[in-house]
Scaffold this active site. Structure first.
Site, PDB file in Angstrom:
ATOM      1  N   ASP A   1       5.000 -33.621 -13.486  1.00 22.64           N
ATOM      2  CA  ASP A   1       6.029 -34.193 -12.634  1.00 22.64           C
ATOM      3  C   ASP A   1       5.343 -34.421 -11.287  1.00 22.64           C
ATOM      4  OD1 ASP A   1       8.549 -34.739 -11.430  1.00 22.64           O
ATOM      5  OD2 ASP A   1       8.519 -32.703 -10.643  1.00 22.64           O
TER       6      ASP A   1
ATOM      7  N   CYS B   1       3.227   2.177   3.025  1.00 23.58           N
ATOM      8  CA  CYS B   1       4.575   1.615   3.089  1.00 23.58           C
ATOM      9  C   CYS B   1       5.597   2.604   2.546  1.00 23.58           C
ATOM     10  CB  CYS B   1       4.656   0.340   2.252  1.00 23.58           C
ATOM     11  SG  CYS B   1       3.458  -0.880   2.706  1.00 23.58           S
TER      12      CYS B   1
ATOM     13  N   CYS C   1       0.843  -1.180   0.000  1.00 31.72           N
ATOM     14  CA  CYS C   1       0.000   0.000   0.000  1.00 31.72           C
ATOM     15  C   CYS C   1       0.879   1.230   0.000  1.00 31.72           C
ATOM     16  CB  CYS C   1      -0.884   0.013   1.234  1.00 31.72           C
ATOM     17  SG  CYS C   1       0.088   0.047   2.725  1.00 31.72           S
TER      18      CYS C   1
ATOM     19  N   ASP D   1       9.078 -29.045 -11.936  1.00 27.80           N
ATOM     20  CA  ASP D   1       9.841 -28.086 -11.143  1.00 27.80           C
ATOM     21  C   ASP D   1      11.312 -28.453 -10.983  1.00 27.80           C
ATOM     22  OD1 ASP D   1       9.460 -30.276  -9.417  1.00 27.80           O
ATOM     23  OD2 ASP D   1       9.823 -28.963  -7.708  1.00 27.80           O
TER      24      ASP D   1
ATOM     25  N   ASP E   1      13.561 -31.970 -14.775  1.00 27.27           N
ATOM     26  CA  ASP E   1      12.441 -31.703 -15.669  1.00 27.27           C
ATOM     27  C   ASP E   1      12.801 -30.698 -16.754  1.00 27.27           C
ATOM     28  OD1 ASP E   1      10.566 -33.306 -14.295  1.00 27.27           O
ATOM     29  OD2 ASP E   1      10.406 -31.762 -12.769  1.00 27.27           O
TER      30      ASP E   1
END
Lengths: 747, 49
Positions: free
Chosen positions: A440, A35, A32, A621, A625
């Site tokens: 996977d 911050c 926001c 992941d 792979d």
């Protein structure tokens, strides 16, 4: 020991103006505007700071300070005190290039916009004057003035198209930019000639307006992609992996992983992910290599063993020497396979380019036929050429060139909000063609981190105590227990016995969590399944066995069911052993499941599916792979995936849920339908406009109206796209993946 | 139509002025963070204490 540890930020600090230095930080948890004041305010309070500026679009903070008065560590600590975690951040080369290109496109757009407005002002005067009493001198003056604006403006703002068209011609691949460039150049040439001959009509406005529309589309498309890339870059930095380097004098220095060099000696503590590839110098431990091979059984390692980045160290502290990927290692093999596998996909031809390939010849032949027709019909050479060129101008593919990018902008916006970040520009079109999905298992169907699986069978009060106690341990199994109580505070006075467990005195009763021996528990407790790890708990006389295993993503079953119901062929290809794969496959009802497959095997399986004419989506992941992700027609990775896998994936999704896989396919299919509709609209537009042009009735006014009209219709049609259901938006978008967030909170 | 002799240059000069103003704002980084700028105007940080 971590309190006294110094972090070395020096690799990220760059010289700024004067004697000041600068560092960029990715900030976690900026959501926001408040911050903004918080962060910049807390930074301004630091002595020696020159400037602090938070970018709310990219969530990055640029700090400039005087090195002799303060240092990076002090500033990052001050940020942490204000409640924000900051990670040093280095803009990737790709991102820097995209930013440069965005600026360039915006400049071109500004020039084209300026020219379009001013020329339109002059053109409207000419159009209204032509039907009233404009003198030929005034008209010529206005036309020359338009030429004065249009020629330099097009020479500058047309560059993106001219360059791309030229590159296409050189590569002997006709792209959409070729007919665009040709149309613009012909329109300008003809207008200059007509002006010189004191003609009534000139097309400067059409050429410039066309450029403006197309540049706007291109800029939006590009800025959406840039936003995605920035977010993905932040996530990479927010993983914030820190390595502990052992210096010459034996002192430990914490430094960002990217700063590690070959030959560095590093210390890996229990519960840490191994930050770099290397071989073990000393120490022994068990390592979870599931991110590399998919295998969930832990491997014993000792001096001399080679270990890979991303794997999880369980029991003991290890000292490693960092090595580069060498000949004959798994990584080397994977990199080689990836390179080979990517070739097929690079030959994929995008929808727009396929359209251009049919479109350009048809249009050019029509123009030539028009020229011949009017010559034969007895019109003068001048009139025949003008009519033929007006055919080319009116068919200049404004709507056609916007048809695909307009949809792409809207679709990638929807994907972004659903927590799916696109890596490849043509991924949407490839995702839409999928009919077979290969998953996977480890880290994809299951969560990347293990979880307590028998929570329901245990006494809730005992489990809550165990979770609080587990907060004091860094052991990965204990961290799984601790995740049950994310907001609890650790017990004071809890002690960890390395390799055994943690204990604490509670109201005079000792509570222990750890190995069977440590808790004086029944070592031979029966396991409900072979892939379960047990952690024991003793509180006075009460004893419990907590089972921990890789559990499925919370919505895996529902997502798989809905994908199956929609007619996708689902399969599992796992590097894990078959005994571990079968239970998952049974639970999800997937019949085609294979286990124990190496990277080359995964590629072979995908090639076999391709040979059957299937379009395969690979979701994975692990490092193992990566080749399959590159070989498949389209690919997705969870954000927790190994870097190598993420680099090969077309898109990366956030969060613990599997639903983004279905959402990505949904949005891609909607996008493809809209792209086709838009191409259809462009064709219909041409069906009306071309006969008018052939008949010689197109004036600059009609050309301007037809072009802007068709562009606007195409853009509005793209905006019709529905997003995904928003109810799950919060769950899908934590700024850091949940598993990582839990880990960060406790370190 | 003699009025055009000075009206047209004025119109062009205004347009070119706006174009350069935009290019300057682009170069000085005003488009780097369009979201933050919208909020910054509400901040009181820059007021003299």
């Amino acid at each position: 020991m971590s309190a006294a540890l110094q972090t070395d930020f020096s690799v990220y600090v760059r010289p700024a103006e004067g004697d000041a230095v600068r560092m960029d930080l990715a900030i976690e948890g900026v959501d926001c505007a408040a911050c903004l004041d918080d962060i910049e305010g807390s930074m301004r309070a630091c002595a020696g700071l020159v400037s602090a500026r938070l970018n709310l679009t990219t969530h990055r903070l640029a700090l400039v300070w005087k090195p002799q008065e303060t240092d990076a560590g002090v500033l990052v600590t001050a940020l942490a005190r204000a409640g924000y975690r900051a990670y040093p951040f280095e803009q990737s080369r790709v991102e820097a290039e995209e930013q440069k290109r965005a600026q360039w496109l915006l400049k071109c757009l500004a020039v084209a916009g300026f020219a379009a407005m001013n020329i339109m002002l002059l053109s409207v005067s000419v159009w209204s004057g032509n039907s009233a009493d404009i003198t030929p001198e005034t008209r010529d003056f206005f036309h020359w003035l338009s030429a004065l604006i249009a020629l330099p403006a097009c020479a500058y703002a047309g560059q993106p198209f001219f360059r791309s068209a030229l590159a296409g011609v050189r590569a002997r691949k006709l792209n959409m930019d070729f007919p665009i460039s040709l149309g613009i150049l012909l329109a300008l040439t003809m207008s200059v000639v007509e002006t010189a001959l004191h003609g009534r009509e000139a097309y400067f406005d059409s050429a410039v307006m066309l450029l403006t529309f197309l540049l706007a589309g291109r800029f939006l498309d590009q800025s959406m992609r840039r936003r995605t890339r920035a977010a993905a870059g932040n996530l990479a930095a927010l993983k914030g992996e820190v390595a502990h380097r052992i210096g010459q004098d034996g002192a430990l220095v914490a430094l960002p992983v990217s700063a590690l060099g070959v030959g560095d000696r590093i210390l890996v503590r229990p519960g840490d992910r191994i930050p770099a590839d290397g071989h073990i110098l000393s120490g022994a431990s068990e390592v979870d290599t599931s991110i590399v091979t998919g295998e969930t059984m832990r491997v014993r390692v000792g001096p001399g063993t080679r270990v890979y980045a991303g794997t999880m160290n369980f029991d003991g502290a290890l000292t490693l020497e960092v090595t580069a990927a060498g000949e004959g290692t798994l990584l080397d093999e994977v990199a080689r396979l990836v390179e080979k596998a990517g070739e097929a996909r690079s030959r994929y031809m995008r929808l727009a380019d396929r359209a251009a390939r049919i479109y350009a010849p048809v249009v050019h032949v029509t123009a030539a036929a028009t020229l011949l027709f009017w010559l034969v019909a007895g019109a003068g050479a001048h009139d025949a050429i003008i009519i033929a060129i007006s055919v080319l101008i009116i068919t200049c593919p404004c709507a056609l060139a916007l048809a695909v990018p307009a949809v792409q902008v809207v679709a990638s916006g929807h994907l972004f909000r659903a927590g799916i970040y696109l890596n490849a520009a043509d991924a949407l079109e490839r995702l839409a063609e999928i009919d077979t999905i290969v998953f996977d298992k480890t880290g994809t169907l299951t969560l990347p981190d293990p979880n307590v699986s028998n929570a329901a069978a245990l006494a809730p009060d005992l489990l809550a105590l165990a979770a609080r106690l587990a907060l004091s341990s860094r052991h990965p199994l204990a961290m799984a227990v601790a995740r049950l109580a994310p907001d609890a505070a650790p017990f004071e006075g809890a002690e960890e016995v390395a390799g055994a467990g943690v204990s604490v005195m509670l109201d005079g009763v000792e509570m222990r969590l750890g190995s069977a021996a440590f808790c004086a528990s029944d070592a031979a407790a029966p396991l409900s399944s072979p892939d379960v790890s047990l952690i024991h708990l003793r509180h006075g006389a009460r004893v419990a066995h907590i089972e921990i295993r890789q559990s499925l993503r919370p919505d895996a079953r529902a997502t798989i069911d809905s994908l199956r119901a929609r007619g996708f062929d689902l399969r599992i290809l796992s590097g894990d052993r078959l005994e571990a794969v079968v239970p998952v496959a049974t639970q999800l009802g997937i019949e085609q499941a294979a286990g124990g497959i190496d990277p080359a095997g995964k590629i072979a399986a995908i090639e076999a599916l391709r040979a059957q004419g299937r379009k395969v989506l690979m979701v994975g992941d692990g490092i193992n792979d990566a080749p399959a992700l590159a070989a498949a027609h389209a690919s997705l990775s969870p954000i927790t995936a190994a870097d190598l896998a993420q680099a090969q994936a077309d898109a990366v999704f956030l969060g613990e849920r599997l639903a983004p896989v279905a959402q990505a396919l949904d949005i891609a299919m909607q996008a493809r339908a809209l792209m086709r509709q838009n191409l259809g609209i462009a064709v219909i537009y041409n069906l009306f406009a071309v006969p008018l042009a052939i008949a010689g009735h197109v004036t600059p006014l009609i050309a301007a109206a037809a072009m802007s009209g068709s562009s606007i219709i195409v853009t509005l049609n793209a905006l019709r796209m529905r997003g995904v259901v928003r109810s799950d938006a919060r769950a899908a978008r934590p700024s850091v993946p949940l598993a990582l967030a839990t880990r960060e909170r406790r370190t | 139509m003699n009025v055009l002799i000075y009206l047209v240059p004025i119109a062009l000069a205004l347009g070119i002025g706006a174009l350069f103003a935009f290019l300057w704002s682009l170069k000085s980084g005003q488009y780097d963070d369009v979201e933050g700028t919208a909020w910054r105007i509400l901040s009181d940080e820059d007021l003299p204490e």
